[in-house]
Design a protein around this motif. Structure first.
Motif, mmCIF file in Angstrom:
data_model
loop_
_atom_site.group_PDB
_atom_site.id
_atom_site.type_symbol
_atom_site.label_atom_id
_atom_site.label_comp_id
_atom_site.label_asym_id
_atom_site.label_seq_id
_atom_site.Cartn_x
_atom_site.Cartn_y
_atom_site.Cartn_z
ATOM 1 N N GLU A 74 11.817 -15.528 -23.659
ATOM 2 C CA GLU A 74 13.069 -15.728 -24.396
ATOM 3 C C GLU A 74 12.900 -16.780 -25.479
ATOM 4 O OE1 GLU A 74 16.937 -14.650 -22.113
ATOM 5 O OE2 GLU A 74 15.915 -16.281 -21.085
ATOM 6 N N ARG A 75 13.488 -16.501 -26.623
ATOM 7 C CA ARG A 75 13.393 -17.377 -27.773
ATOM 8 C C ARG A 75 14.082 -18.715 -27.481
ATOM 9 N NH1 ARG A 75 14.810 -18.102 -33.330
ATOM 10 N NH2 ARG A 75 17.031 -17.896 -32.976
ATOM 11 N N GLU A 76 13.401 -19.803 -27.819
ATOM 12 C CA GLU A 76 14.011 -21.133 -27.622
ATOM 13 C C GLU A 76 14.407 -21.730 -28.955
ATOM 14 O OE1 GLU A 76 12.394 -24.076 -24.943
ATOM 15 O OE2 GLU A 76 11.127 -22.544 -24.026
ATOM 16 N N GLN A 77 15.408 -22.572 -28.928
ATOM 17 C CA GLN A 77 15.840 -23.307 -30.131
ATOM 18 C C GLN A 77 16.264 -24.696 -29.690
ATOM 19 O OE1 GLN A 77 18.862 -21.008 -32.602
ATOM 20 N NE2 GLN A 77 18.665 -19.647 -30.866
ATOM 21 N N GLN A 78 16.057 -25.663 -30.571
ATOM 22 C CA GLN A 78 16.562 -27.021 -30.324
ATOM 23 C C GLN A 78 17.529 -27.372 -31.453
ATOM 24 O OE1 GLN A 78 12.901 -29.445 -28.536
ATOM 25 N NE2 GLN A 78 12.496 -28.595 -30.545
ATOM 26 N N ILE A 79 18.678 -27.891 -31.058
ATOM 27 C CA ILE A 79 19.682 -28.252 -32.063
ATOM 28 C C ILE A 79 20.122 -29.696 -31.815
ATOM 29 C CG2 ILE A 79 22.013 -27.785 -32.944
ATOM 30 C CD1 ILE A 79 21.567 -24.858 -32.094
ATOM 31 N N ARG A 80 19.984 -30.511 -32.852
ATOM 32 C CA ARG A 80 20.490 -31.874 -32.750
ATOM 33 C C ARG A 80 21.954 -31.871 -33.196
ATOM 34 N NH1 ARG A 80 18.345 -37.398 -35.731
ATOM 35 N NH2 ARG A 80 19.872 -38.776 -34.748
ATOM 36 N N ALA A 81 22.851 -32.368 -32.321
ATOM 37 C CA ALA A 81 24.284 -32.379 -32.630
ATOM 38 C C ALA A 81 24.739 -33.810 -32.872
ATOM 39 C CB ALA A 81 25.074 -31.779 -31.458
ATOM 40 N N GLY A 82 25.418 -34.048 -33.985
ATOM 41 C CA GLY A 82 26.003 -35.374 -34.226
ATOM 42 C C GLY A 82 27.013 -35.716 -33.155
#
Ligand SMILES: [Zn+2]
Length: 404
Positions: free
Chosen positions: A2-10
């Motif tokens: 499965e495709r992974e993603q990382q998101i930095r959230a303010g």
């Protein structure tokens, strides 16, 4: 894999009503949120795609529980008459435009509250629409009102001598998502708190609710004033729309019954801000007092633990689609809701009322990776809803590429 993603959230407002969290790292795995942790440079995996949204608030998609999707919020009486009589070709374009506006404001689900021609239902049936945009639209088709009473623009009436439930069965529409009933008149613009009589008696309305429930449909009731609201609650309606001047006894009753309230306060603010020439025959003092009374009712509802979902009545006089949800959020905050509490009403609570909670839910590890990112700090969020930077549906960013 499965495709992974990382998101930095303010900032993260998770839809539960809990306090805002700052500077986080969301890890997505396929369609779900895998983890939510404090952001650190060392916590980021270099091989996993990374999106920096440190200037954004991440929150669940918004839901507007009361719109008239075939209408615009125009204040021009000539235009309003014209649009209510327009043919389907013209209306189809308006509906498409309204859906694009919802998406631009992070609104991914709306509940339509009726149009007398049933154009919304026809739109729903068109194959093209199903693939058009990721906005869920729940349709009532034409609502129901009592002959000779308010509601002609958005509803039809039972025939002479026919009960409401019999009329509903006769129409036999299998493509509606819920039923809309007009149970009272509208608020007086000159006579503070003047109540109108109920349109349908308790027995007739209760029979309709039972019939609708057998088909798995919820009933939304337009009702203002103590008596019309009381009959709608006792008859078993699922939600009270507007509910101006319903009184504390009804608010307590709704808390006990689990009835949802959709207060549509921004309608009154729109009219209150109009000039006398925009709205001839109205009394600005009465409009302002009516608005303040509704805010007090909402404050009471909050303390009584009532289920409240947000709806704007967009398409009614002076209430524009999309942007009016921002003004409703601000009004909830004037009534004493914190931003996270108001946003819960404008997302997760609305999703539950519409039955789309499998798509729009609190943001937590293990839940669906469906959320919006708004380019604003929490302090500016309600004013900048149109600054949606990205919309994720089940882990897939819609439209443009934001990767670094
Ligand atoms: Zn309405």
């Amino acid at each position: 894999m499965e495709r992974e993603q990382q998101i930095r959230a303010g900032w993260l407002i998770d839809g539960s009503g809990a306090a805002i969290r700052k500077n986080l790292l969301l890890t997505l795995k396929g369609p779900v949120i895998h983890g939510i942790e404090d952001f650190t440079e060392s916590g980021c995996h270099p091989d996993v795609p990374f999106i920096d949204l440190s200037d954004c608030c991440i929150l669940p998609p918004l839901v507007d529980c009361h719109v008239h999707i075939t209408l615009s919020g125009s204040m021009d009486p000539h235009l309003r008459r014209k649009q209510s009589g327009a043919d389907y070709g013209a209306i189809r374009h308006r509906i498409s435009r309204n859906i694009s506006t919802y998406l631009a404001h992070g609104i991914l689900a709306v509940r339509d509250a009726g149009d007398c021609h049933g154009h919304g239902l026809r739109f729903k049936e068109e194959k093209a629409y199903r693939n058009e945009l990721p906005v869920i639209v729940k349709h009532s088709g034409s609502g129901w009102h009592r002959k000779g009473r308010y509601g002609r623009m958005i509803a039809r009436c039972p025939r002479e001598g026919e009960s409401l439930a019999a009329a509903f069965c006769r129409e036999d529409e299998h493509n509606t998502d819920h039923v809309k009933i007009i149970q009272s008149g509208i608020n007086s613009l000159t006579d503070y708190g003047r109540e109108t009589a109920e349109q349908f008696c308790l027995e007739e309305l209760a029979e309709l609710v039972k019939t609708a429930q057998r088909r798995g449909l919820k009933v939304m009731a337009h009702a203002n004033g103590a008596h019309p609201v009381r009959t709608a609650i006792v008859a078993g309606c699922d939600s009270i729309e507007h509910g101006f001047f319903m009184g504390e006894e009804n608010l307590r009753r709704m808390a006990g019954e689990g009835t949802v309230w959709v207060p549509t306060i921004c309608t009154m603010r729109a009219m209150g801000r109009a000039t006398r020439s925009d709205l001839p025959g109205s009394d600005p003092e009465v409009l302002e007092k009516t608005l303040q009374q509704q805010l007090r009712q909402l404050g009471f509802a909050k303390s009584a633990g009532l289920k409240v979902a947000m709806g704007t009545d967009a398409g009614s006089w002076g209430v524009d689609h999309g942007v009016s949800l921002a003004s409703e959020i601000q009004l909830f905050m004037e009534a004493g809701y914190s931003l996270p509490q108001a946003l819960r009403c404008a997302s997760v609570s609305g999703a539950e009322l519409l039955g789309v909670e499998q798509h729009i839910a609190e943001l937590r590890a293990g839940g669906p990776a469906t959320f919006i990112a708004v380019n604003a700090s929490p302090a500016m969020l309600a004013l900048r809803l149109a600054a949606v930077k990205g919309v994720w549906l089940n882990g897939v960013l819609q439209g443009r590429d934001l990767r670094r």
